[in-house]
Structures are given as C-alpha cells and as structure tokens.
Design an enzyme around this catalytic site. Structure first.
Site, PDB file in Angstrom:
ATOM      1  N   TYR A   1       1.484  26.140  19.556  1.00 49.31           N
ATOM      2  CA  TYR A   1       0.131  26.443  18.887  1.00 49.31           C
ATOM      3  C   TYR A   1       0.133  25.363  17.334  1.00 49.31           C
ATOM      4  O   TYR A   1       0.715  25.577  16.514  1.00 49.31           O
ATOM      5  CB  TYR A   1      -0.075  27.802  18.292  1.00 49.31           C
ATOM      6  CG  TYR A   1      -1.249  28.382  17.940  1.00 49.31           C
ATOM      7  CD1 TYR A   1      -2.239  28.830  18.626  1.00 49.31           C
ATOM      8  CD2 TYR A   1      -1.561  28.002  16.421  1.00 49.31           C
ATOM      9  CE1 TYR A   1      -3.522  29.197  18.095  1.00 49.31           C
ATOM     10  CE2 TYR A   1      -2.680  28.518  16.039  1.00 49.31           C
ATOM     11  CZ  TYR A   1      -3.786  29.152  16.796  1.00 49.31           C
ATOM     12  OH  TYR A   1      -5.038  29.449  16.348  1.00 49.31           O
ATOM     13  N   LEU A   2      -0.763  24.761  17.425  1.00 49.67           N
ATOM     14  CA  LEU A   2      -1.169  23.514  16.232  1.00 49.67           C
ATOM     15  C   LEU A   2      -1.607  24.673  15.171  1.00 49.67           C
ATOM     16  O   LEU A   2      -2.733  25.079  14.979  1.00 49.67           O
ATOM     17  CB  LEU A   2      -2.230  22.717  16.453  1.00 49.67           C
ATOM     18  CG  LEU A   2      -2.309  21.507  15.654  1.00 49.67           C
ATOM     19  CD1 LEU A   2      -1.205  20.675  15.473  1.00 49.67           C
ATOM     20  CD2 LEU A   2      -3.705  20.940  15.784  1.00 49.67           C
TER      21      LEU A   2
ATOM     22  N   ALA B   1       0.033  30.040  22.377  1.00 52.58           N
ATOM     23  CA  ALA B   1       0.086  30.616  21.104  1.00 52.58           C
ATOM     24  C   ALA B   1       1.586  31.376  21.435  1.00 52.58           C
ATOM     25  O   ALA B   1       2.266  31.963  20.410  1.00 52.58           O
ATOM     26  CB  ALA B   1      -0.857  31.602  20.930  1.00 52.58           C
ATOM     27  N   HIS B   2       1.976  31.626  22.618  1.00 54.79           N
ATOM     28  CA  HIS B   2       3.192  32.275  22.606  1.00 54.79           C
ATOM     29  C   HIS B   2       4.532  31.470  22.066  1.00 54.79           C
ATOM     30  O   HIS B   2       5.320  32.143  21.713  1.00 54.79           O
ATOM     31  CB  HIS B   2       3.628  32.422  24.201  1.00 54.79           C
ATOM     32  CG  HIS B   2       3.990  31.344  24.775  1.00 54.79           C
ATOM     33  ND1 HIS B   2       3.205  30.420  25.471  1.00 54.79           N
ATOM     34  CD2 HIS B   2       5.307  30.702  25.128  1.00 54.79           C
ATOM     35  CE1 HIS B   2       3.886  29.403  25.936  1.00 54.79           C
ATOM     36  NE2 HIS B   2       5.212  29.459  25.751  1.00 54.79           N
TER      37      HIS B   2
ATOM     38  N   CYS C   1      -5.037  31.970  46.314  1.00 52.81           N
ATOM     39  CA  CYS C   1      -6.237  32.779  46.627  1.00 52.81           C
ATOM     40  C   CYS C   1      -5.360  34.286  46.583  1.00 52.81           C
ATOM     41  O   CYS C   1      -4.351  34.429  46.912  1.00 52.81           O
ATOM     42  CB  CYS C   1      -6.328  32.742  48.475  1.00 52.81           C
ATOM     43  SG  CYS C   1      -7.566  33.640  48.984  1.00 52.81           S
TER      44      CYS C   1
ATOM     45  N   MET D   1      -2.874  25.332  31.997  1.00 57.04           N
ATOM     46  CA  MET D   1      -3.312  26.457  32.555  1.00 57.04           C
ATOM     47  C   MET D   1      -4.664  26.796  31.877  1.00 57.04           C
ATOM     48  O   MET D   1      -5.767  27.151  32.561  1.00 57.04           O
ATOM     49  CB  MET D   1      -2.683  27.595  32.183  1.00 57.04           C
ATOM     50  CG  MET D   1      -1.227  27.718  32.921  1.00 57.04           C
ATOM     51  SD  MET D   1      -1.103  28.399  34.548  1.00 57.04           S
ATOM     52  CE  MET D   1      -1.095  26.717  35.275  1.00 57.04           C
ATOM     53  N   GLY D   2      -4.796  26.489  30.726  1.00 60.27           N
ATOM     54  CA  GLY D   2      -6.077  26.621  30.002  1.00 60.27           C
ATOM     55  C   GLY D   2      -7.384  25.892  30.460  1.00 60.27           C
ATOM     56  O   GLY D   2      -8.198  26.394  30.288  1.00 60.27           O
TER      57      GLY D   2
HETATM   58  P1  NAD Z   1      -0.043  24.185  27.429  1.00 58.83           P
HETATM   59  O1  NAD Z   1       0.967  23.843  26.587  1.00 58.83           O
HETATM   60  O2  NAD Z   1      -0.258  23.284  28.610  1.00 58.83           O
HETATM   61  O3  NAD Z   1      -1.367  23.999  26.747  1.00 58.83           O
HETATM   62  C1  NAD Z   1      -1.762  24.488  25.379  1.00 58.83           C
HETATM   63  C2  NAD Z   1      -2.863  23.680  24.916  1.00 58.83           C
HETATM   64  O4  NAD Z   1      -3.454  24.454  23.659  1.00 58.83           O
HETATM   65  C3  NAD Z   1      -2.718  22.409  24.443  1.00 58.83           C
HETATM   66  O5  NAD Z   1      -3.351  21.516  25.150  1.00 58.83           O
HETATM   67  C4  NAD Z   1      -2.636  22.357  23.085  1.00 58.83           C
HETATM   68  O6  NAD Z   1      -3.351  20.948  22.438  1.00 58.83           O
HETATM   69  C5  NAD Z   1      -3.828  23.581  22.573  1.00 58.83           C
HETATM   70  N1  NAD Z   1      -3.625  23.942  21.483  1.00 58.83           N
HETATM   71  C6  NAD Z   1      -2.444  24.441  20.686  1.00 58.83           C
HETATM   72  N2  NAD Z   1      -2.990  24.973  19.520  1.00 58.83           N
HETATM   73  C7  NAD Z   1      -4.158  24.929  19.568  1.00 58.83           C
HETATM   74  C8  NAD Z   1      -5.093  25.199  18.393  1.00 58.83           C
HETATM   75  N3  NAD Z   1      -4.570  25.706  17.192  1.00 58.83           N
HETATM   76  N4  NAD Z   1      -6.270  25.072  18.816  1.00 58.83           N
HETATM   77  C9  NAD Z   1      -6.873  24.541  19.825  1.00 58.83           C
HETATM   78  N5  NAD Z   1      -6.062  24.147  20.886  1.00 58.83           N
HETATM   79  C10 NAD Z   1      -4.904  24.193  20.422  1.00 58.83           C
HETATM   80  O7  NAD Z   1      -0.225  25.677  27.728  1.00 58.83           O
HETATM   81  P2  NAD Z   1      -0.879  26.316  29.224  1.00 58.83           P
HETATM   82  O8  NAD Z   1       0.004  25.936  30.485  1.00 58.83           O
HETATM   83  O9  NAD Z   1      -2.345  25.900  29.334  1.00 58.83           O
HETATM   84  O10 NAD Z   1      -0.717  27.759  28.988  1.00 58.83           O
HETATM   85  C11 NAD Z   1      -1.332  28.316  27.843  1.00 58.83           C
HETATM   86  C12 NAD Z   1      -1.043  29.922  27.569  1.00 58.83           C
HETATM   87  O11 NAD Z   1      -1.187  30.597  28.475  1.00 58.83           O
HETATM   88  C13 NAD Z   1       0.496  29.900  27.552  1.00 58.83           C
HETATM   89  O12 NAD Z   1       0.711  30.860  26.398  1.00 58.83           O
HETATM   90  C14 NAD Z   1       0.881  30.535  28.918  1.00 58.83           C
HETATM   91  O13 NAD Z   1       2.051  31.169  28.844  1.00 58.83           O
HETATM   92  C15 NAD Z   1      -0.202  31.641  29.183  1.00 58.83           C
HETATM   93  N6  NAD Z   1      -0.568  31.809  30.451  1.00 58.83           N
HETATM   94  C16 NAD Z   1      -1.193  32.922  30.999  1.00 58.83           C
HETATM   95  C17 NAD Z   1      -1.494  32.756  32.007  1.00 58.83           C
HETATM   96  C18 NAD Z   1      -2.421  34.159  32.664  1.00 58.83           C
HETATM   97  O14 NAD Z   1      -2.432  34.347  34.084  1.00 58.83           O
HETATM   98  N7  NAD Z   1      -3.195  34.604  31.824  1.00 58.83           N
HETATM   99  C19 NAD Z   1      -0.985  31.927  33.430  1.00 58.83           C
HETATM  100  C20 NAD Z   1      -0.347  30.950  32.921  1.00 58.83           C
HETATM  101  C21 NAD Z   1       0.055  30.880  31.505  1.00 58.83           C
END
Ligand code: NAD
Length: 590
Positions: free
Chosen positions: A282-283, A275-276, A433, A186-187
C-alpha cells in the site's frame, strides 16, 4: 539435442519473458505432472513480476527463489506417478515413494506456530530467504490472472445489487457507480465485473503502468490524471445513461477524502489495493513509487507506519460515505485490520476511546459475511479449469458442456455467456465459474470423458481459489462472523487438505498468511488433472465432492440451514451424498 531450457522456460531462471508450454506433447512422464508444470509456468506467465517470481498480492510468490524454481521444474519433469514431491515454503525438499492414486505434489507454505505468526517475524525470515508468502494460488500454481477473481467480483457485486438496488441486472444498476482502488493482479477485475453488471466505476490506482495495462486489456473506457476530470467523465456518462469505467491515477488515501470533500455519494464503495501488506502493498500518501522503494529499504518501519496512517484516512472517508448512504464493504484485503492497527501509532482524534474507534471501523462489513456466505454454505464457490493444450477450441467445448449440464441453475449458463463475451484472456485458456457440491465433479467427469475420446485435444486441469467453502480460515475474510463463532478455527482447512490427500488430488497445498496476513490466515488448495484415465474419473469425483462436501459439513456444523439442506439433498445435483451427523446437543450459535 534440445537445450535444457527448451524443456521448461523456468529452467532459464527468469532470463526471458516466460510463456507456459502449450500443445499436445508430453515433456514430463505423465499428464498429471505435465499439467502441474504447465500451471507453474502459467502463474509466472500471467504474474505481476515474474522476474522476481512474484505472482500477485504484493509479494505472493510461486517458489522460494530461481534455484528452487528450476529444481521444482526438473523434479516435475522426472516425477513418476508412484512418487510424491515434497515442497516446503516454496523449496523442493525431495520425493517420497507413495502410489499412483496419491497426490504428486504436497506443499506447505509459511505455516508457523501461533505465537510466531507475526508480520515482523515473517519479514525477517522472508528477507533471509527462509520463507515466502505463497498468496493463495501463487505458490500452489493455481492463479489464472484477474480471470480467477473476476467471477467472484461479479458474484459479489451481483449480490450487493440484489440486496440494495432491487436486482442484479443492468436495469437496476444503470446510472449507479462504484468508487474503488487498486488495479493489480486481482483488483483489475473490479471495473470489468462492474461493467458486466451495468455498474459504472471510478477506480484509483497509483501505478500508471497498471492503469495502462488494464486500459489496453479493454477494462477502462477513460483514464484521468485528476479527480475533477474523472468525475466529469463519470457524470457525463451517467447522465447519458451509459456505463463507464474510469481509471484515475492517484493515491486512494488522498482521492477518497477528496471525493468526500466534493460532496459525492457513490452507490458502492470498496477497495482492492494490497492493503494487507503495509510494507510492500500500500503506497502511503505523499510518497512517489520510487521513493517508496527507497524508504522501504532504509526505514521499513516508517513505511509501515505511514501506510497504516494513510489506510486509516481512506477508511475514515469510507465511513463518511457510508453515512451518506453508500454501500461500503471490505473486499478481502485486511483494510480494516490495518486501520485498526494504526490506532496504536497515534493518539486518538478528539480523545475517542480506542474501542469506539475500532467498533466504528468494524461497522464496515466484510464481503463474505455480508454477501456471499449463503453460497459458500452450499459449497458454491470459485471453481476453475485450465485448458492445458492452450487451444481455445478446447475451452469453447467445455463452455458448451457446462452451459448445457446444469439447467436447474440457469445462472451458470448465463455466467459462461457473459464470461465468453467480456473476460479478457490471460495465459493458458481458463474459465472461473462458481459451482457447488456435485456440480464440480459432474463437469470434471464429463471433461475427463471428452479427453479420453479425443474430443478435447489434451487434458484439462481443475482447481479453485483457496477462498472457498471449506478451504479458508480468515476471521476478517472467509470466516468473518460465522454463526457458531468459529471464525478463527483452522481445523477446517487442515481437514480439507487431509480429505484432498486421502481422495487422491494431484496437488494439495496448505498455506498460512505472510506479511500483513501473518497470523490471520490458513488455507488449503487443490489441483487435479483430468487426463482421460478411468481411475482419474474416480479421483475427480472423490476429491472434488470431498472438498465441497467438507464445506457443506463445515457450514452445517456452524448452524447454516442452507448447508443442512444441501447435505440432506445431496448437493446441487442431488447426487453428491454427504452424511452430516447433526449438531451435538448443547452446541449453540455464538
Ligand atoms: P497487487 O499487489 O497485484 O496490486 C495492488 C495494487 O494496488 C497495485 O497496482 C498498487 O499499485 C495499487 N496501490 C497500492 N497502494 C495504493 C494506493 N495507496 N492508492 C492507489 N493504488 C494503490 O494485489 P492484488 O493481487 O490486486 O490483490 C489486492 C488485494 O486483494 C490483496 O490484499 C489481496 O490479498 C486481496 N484479494 C482479495 C480477494 C477476494 O476474493 N476478495 C482475492 C484475491 C486477493
């Protein structure tokens, strides 16, 4: 005879890179089942670690294990439209006789009574193979890669820009930048959405493979290994009036405080690491990626404690940046909850009372309450469609239809044009969309007619994120700060799933949070295939209008005037009637 794995790549149980089936041929007994099977395959095609069935959000899984996955695929191949397949936490349990207007798949994932919905109990049951965290769209097979959230991040950053910077076009955002982290499933949408709006970005990511993947997809202009180089590239571009997306290899818990120490003041600050989940997502600062995995196996509690402490450091830096004038918000990853939990691990710095520390952390707003609620109140949220043929010409045709269908909301056609230009494709051709009450059913019925007439080569699947108007309860994400104080009430997603079943959607799912979301989240998901049948047109209207209609009712009941107005008007199209009874006498806002 064809080998059995030719029927679905899932039957090879992760032995080879997985690609969703494409084309106009039918493997299952109906397009409704075929569409769900292609989506199951697709979430693994575009997922983060398909070999482990992990789709996104650290450990969000598509099925319980490979044996379960293969049995689900087989069941979908054999399913009759008068049967319903029952899935329990990613495991196929059996089929029940229903009828051809009923859902083909009913799924419940990790729903647990309140007192047992804790992270520790989840991790124990997860480790022994008794449950999974289904994410929102992972186990419900609705994930379309970063494309899904990209539209949402665009809406969010647009709302931020409109509120704080005078407007949501590049004219207002050029010369401004966002500090964030996380380039996962997602990020990785963040720098792309920002660039579409004309906002530059510096995104921190700990895993070099994720950085390289996003660079290769065209989401990053520059990659740096140290903060000074990253800031130099960023400021050079800003000074030249250019928009730039900089990726920085590093740990957010170290980089964010370093940004503070350099005296920088980004215009926007957020984070989308996973981070959840403090065990898997979360590293912690000071860990290598390999060391992280090793300690997680031997001393998971230490990993969790260290991750919480690191998150707290990152959040403290975000609070300093907020004082400097940066617009700071949490983007739906429980960052603040984890920072608050870290207060239990440590003695407070400078003797600050716990309540004060908690209030400081919660002074960072959640993105939904701060920026997107007015849209949710009208039932407008992250709708999506997936072209089951795999033929991008089908997507082009639907894009053209959507662009022409809603002249009263020109922002829809504007988004489609931007998405066509900027959103990198992943998996089966798909589009996300933000559409509202009446709009979703209008386009779905139109597409159903195009399938019937053969103008589209194959059926199309409609779905949405679970983070939608009626579909999610999460008091630190979707329902934070509801006007009537109903932030934690899960009646709405449960009602939503019942409405979707009653109205004949093809897949209806009820998910509860796992890992760090345990006890925090309940959501409902829906998929429905436009297969060109006349009866399907009715089910599309009923289920899609029912879904967003319930969202409008939920917000009207909670005291949002936009929702009351939407109910009175018949939604965005004025053709989706919702009968709202009005609030009871004595009902008050919280
Ligand atoms: P993911 O597990 O695919 O990716 C997380 C990324 O964070 C990884 O690439 C990891 O290497 C990196 N990471 C972890 N710790 C780190 C640190 N200390 N410093 C730098 N990078 C670090 O997760 P995702 O699917 O991208 O989801 C990310 C978050 O967003 C989740 O908590 C998810 O639930 C939330 N989310 C939010 C929405 C929204 O609508 N806002 C939608 C979907 C997901």
């Amino acid at each position: 005879m064809r080998p059995v794995t030719a029927l679905s790549p899932i039957l090879a149980r992760g032995a080879a890179p997985l690609r969703a089936h494409r084309g106009t041929d039918l493997r299952a007994r109906s397009w409704r089942a075929e569409g769900l099977l292609r989506m199951f395959e697709n979430v693994l095609e575009v997922g983060e670690r398909p070999q482990d069935l992990v789709v996104y959000a650290a450990i969000g899984q598509a099925a319980r294990d490979w044996d379960a996955a293969a049995r689900i695929a087989t069941a979908l191949l054999e399913l009759d439209v008068s049967e319903t397949l029952i899935l329990q936490s990613g495991l196929p349990v059996g089929t029940l006789p229903t009828h051809d207007g009923a859902p083909l798949v009913l799924s419940a994932v990790n729903n647990t009574v309140g007192n047992w919905a804790t992270a520790d109990r989840f991790y124990d049951r997860f480790a022994s193979g008794q449950t999974i965290w289904g994410g929102l769209t992972a186990a419900a097979w609705q994930y379309i890669g970063r494309q899904g959230v990209l539209a949402g991040t665009y809406e969010l950053l647009g709302a931020v820009a409109a509120r704080h910077f005078g407007g949501r076009t590049p004219r207002y955002l050029r010369g401004r930048w966002m500090l964030t982290a996380g380039m996962g499933g997602m990020g990785s949408s963040q720098p792309i959405s920002a660039a579409i709006l004309g906002l530059s970005s510096l995104t921190v990511e700990a895993d070099p493979a994720k950085i390289e993947r996003l660079r290769a997809a065209g989401g990053l202009d520059v990659v740096a290994d140290d903060l000074d180089a990253a800031l130099a590239a960023l400021h050079r571009a800003l000074d030249a009036g250019e928009v730039i997306a900089v990726g920085l290899r590093g740990n957010a818990a170290e980089v964010f405080p370093a940004v503070v120490a350099r005296g920088e003041a980004p215009d926007v600050v957020t984070d989308q690491t996973a981070a959840h989940d403090v065990r898997f997502g979360y590293l912690p600062a000071g860990y290598t990626l390999e060391g992280w995995e090793a300690v997680r196996d031997t001393d998971p509690q230490r990993v969790e404690r260290d991750a919480r402490a690191s998150i707290a450091r990152q959040v403290e830096a975000m609070l300093v940046l907020a004082q400097r004038g940066s617009v700071v918000f949490e983007n739906g990853n429980n960052l603040r909850v984890q920072a608050i939990a870290s207060l239990d691990d440590t003695t407070p710095v400078g003797g600050e009372p716990r309540e004060d520390a908690e209030a400081r952390i919660l002074s960072i707003p959640g993105f939904m309450e701060a920026y997107l609620r007015p849209l949710f109140a009208r039932g407008i949220g992250p709708f999506r469609w997936v072209v089951l043929s795999g033929d991008t010409r089908d997507l082009d045709r639907i894009d053209a239809e959507v662009s022409a269908l809603f002249p009263q909301r020109p922002e829809i056609a504007a988004w489609i044009a931007l998405a066509r230009e900027h959103v990198p494709e992943q998996g089966l051709p798909a589009r996300s969309c933000w559409l509202g009450l009446g709009e979703r059913s209008a386009i779905a019925v139109r597409v159903n007619a195009l399938v019937a007439s053969g103008e589209l080569t194959a059926p199309v699947l409609f779905s949405r994120d679970h983070l939608d108007s009626a579909a999610m309860t999460h008091p630190r994400i979707g329902t934070e700060g509801m006007r009537d104080g109903s932030d934690g009430v899960t009646d709405w997603p449960l009602l939503d799933a019942m409405v979707l079943s009653a109205t004949g959607a093809d897949l209806v799912a009820i998910h509860s949070g796992g890992g760090g979301y345990a006890g925090w989240m309940q959501s409902a998901g829906v998929s429905i295939v436009a297969d060109g049948e006349a009866a399907t047109a009715q089910r599309l209207v009923r289920s899609l209008d029912g879904d967003s209609g319930l969202g409008v009712l939920r917000h009207a009941q909670a005291g949002y005037p936009e929702a009351a107005a939407s109910a009175a008007a018949g939604g965005e199209t004025c053709r989706a009637p919702v009968a709202w009874f009005g609030r009871n006498e004595g009902e008050r806002d919280a």
